[in-house]
Design a protein around this motif. Structure first.
Motif, short mmCIF file in Angstrom:
data_model
loop_
_atom_site.label_atom_id
_atom_site.label_comp_id
_atom_site.label_asym_id
_atom_site.label_seq_id
_atom_site.Cartn_x
_atom_site.Cartn_y
_atom_site.Cartn_z
N THR A 139 0.82 -1.20 0.00
CA THR A 139 0.00 0.00 0.00
C THR A 139 0.86 1.25 0.00
N HIS A 140 0.20 2.37 -0.31
CA HIS A 140 0.89 3.66 -0.30
C HIS A 140 1.44 3.96 1.09
N PRO A 175 0.78 5.64 -10.07
CA PRO A 175 0.59 5.42 -8.63
C PRO A 175 1.07 4.08 -8.12
N GLU A 176 1.19 3.10 -9.00
CA GLU A 176 1.74 1.82 -8.57
C GLU A 176 2.32 1.09 -9.76
N ALA A 181 2.82 0.31 -4.49
CA ALA A 181 2.59 1.75 -4.59
C ALA A 181 3.89 2.49 -4.79
N ARG A 182 3.79 3.63 -5.47
CA ARG A 182 4.94 4.53 -5.67
C ARG A 182 4.59 5.88 -5.06
N ILE A 183 5.58 6.52 -4.45
CA ILE A 183 5.29 7.70 -3.62
C ILE A 183 5.92 8.99 -4.15
N ASP A 189 2.26 13.94 -3.23
CA ASP A 189 3.14 12.91 -2.67
C ASP A 189 4.59 13.38 -2.62
#
Length: 307
Positions: A139-140, A175-176, A181-183, A189
């Motif tokens: 998850t984020h 976003p993923e 997930a990528r931040i 973000d």
């Protein structure tokens, strides 16, 4: 480089080679110094770029964090004060090539096609829900928490050595990737990650190409982050469109007016390095494209300084 009026450069090295030692780094720097060019930073393509184990907290996390700290100490030992990092699960992703003017083949990202790790001229494995980055979904909040843990681990070494770290945004800014997930893919973000650091020696690499791929206007980023004193590298790259499909392209042929970027850098008194980022394979090879890109950048800079 001297013919082109270039006074700084950065160098990429691969891990576990003779260059990946203090003596190896000194040899690289001495070669450039002899030629009249300053090495601004050296990028280790594994220790600072392949950080999946850190961001996903795999059993290898501690070993990879120690490798990152060791890299900072190597950089400090040879007198450098900056390194770039890419904390994107899945690394850089590509779907293949697009054809530009003259038949030039450039990196393309098309979200309707399979995405592979790396640049298309050296593709890695496919990243997808069926071929995830890690062993399970991440998850984020989980990935961001791992990033903060990483920051707290490296901040004492950053302060001890004085080596600054500029984190690069996700490329492409999705976003993923592969259920992870990528931040570093949205303005919010990136802002949150930027302010999570407690050291003013940890900052941001403004990659204009990645911003243009879907994050937002790079000029806005320049005005927000350059005045903080925590931007030390800018990548000057244009693209043809925003996601879901784009290709890299010549600086004068993308959808964005790159002069606006140079104007903003001058207006904010930016003093770090600017590089043209991913080169295009034009006739004459890498040196021909370097001459083209550097000439274009220098002309824009001269005009921005005159206005």
């Amino acid at each position: 480089m001297r013919e082109l009026g270039v006074d700084r450069t950065y160098v990429r090295i691969m891990p576990d080679t003779p260059h990946d030692t203090v003596e190896g780094l000194r040899t690289i720097i001495a070669r450039y110094v002899e030629g009249g060019v300053v090495v601004d930073n050296i990028r280790n393509m594994t220790a600072t770029s392949m950080l999946d184990d850190i961001m996903l907290a795999t059993p290898l996390r501690e070993r990879k964090i120690e490798a990152f700290k060791a890299w900072l100490r190597k950089v400090h030992a040879v007198g450098l004060t900056y390194t770039i990092a890419l904390a994107s699960p899945g690394f850089v992703l590509s779907s293949g090539f697009a054809q530009l003017r003259g038949g030039v083949q450039a990196r393309e990202v098309d979200l309707s096609k399979p995405l592979r790790r790396g640049l298309p001229q050296n593709p890695g494995v496919v990243v997808s829900d069926e071929r995830p980055v890690g062993e399970r979904p991440y998850t984020h909040d989980e990935v961001f928490g791992n990033f903060v843990t990483f920051l707290r681990e490296i901040e004492p070494v950053v302060e001890e050595t004085g080596v600054r770290v500029g984190f690069h945004p996700d490329d492409p800014p999705i976003p993923e990737a592969g259920r992870a997930a990528r931040i570093f893919s949205t303005e919010d973000d990136i802002r949150t990650a930027f302010h999570a650091a407690t050291s003013d020696k940890i900052g941001l690499t403004i990659c204009c190409g990645t911003w243009l791929e879907g994050i937002g206007d790079p000029v806005d980023a320049i005005y927000e982050y350059v005045p903080t004193g925590r931007v030390w590298e800018v990548h000057f790259r244009n693209v043809t469109a925003t996601l879901p499909r784009f290709s890299e392209t010549f600086p004068d042929e993308g959808y964005y007016d790159m002069f606006r970027i140079m104007e903003a850098l001058v207006a904010t008194n930016y003093s770090g390095s600017i590089n043209f980022d991913h080169e295009l394979p034009i006739v004459g090879g890498s040196r021909a494209y370097a001459a083209y890109a550097q000439g274009y950048m220098k002309a824009l800079l001269a005009q921005a300084q005159r206005d």
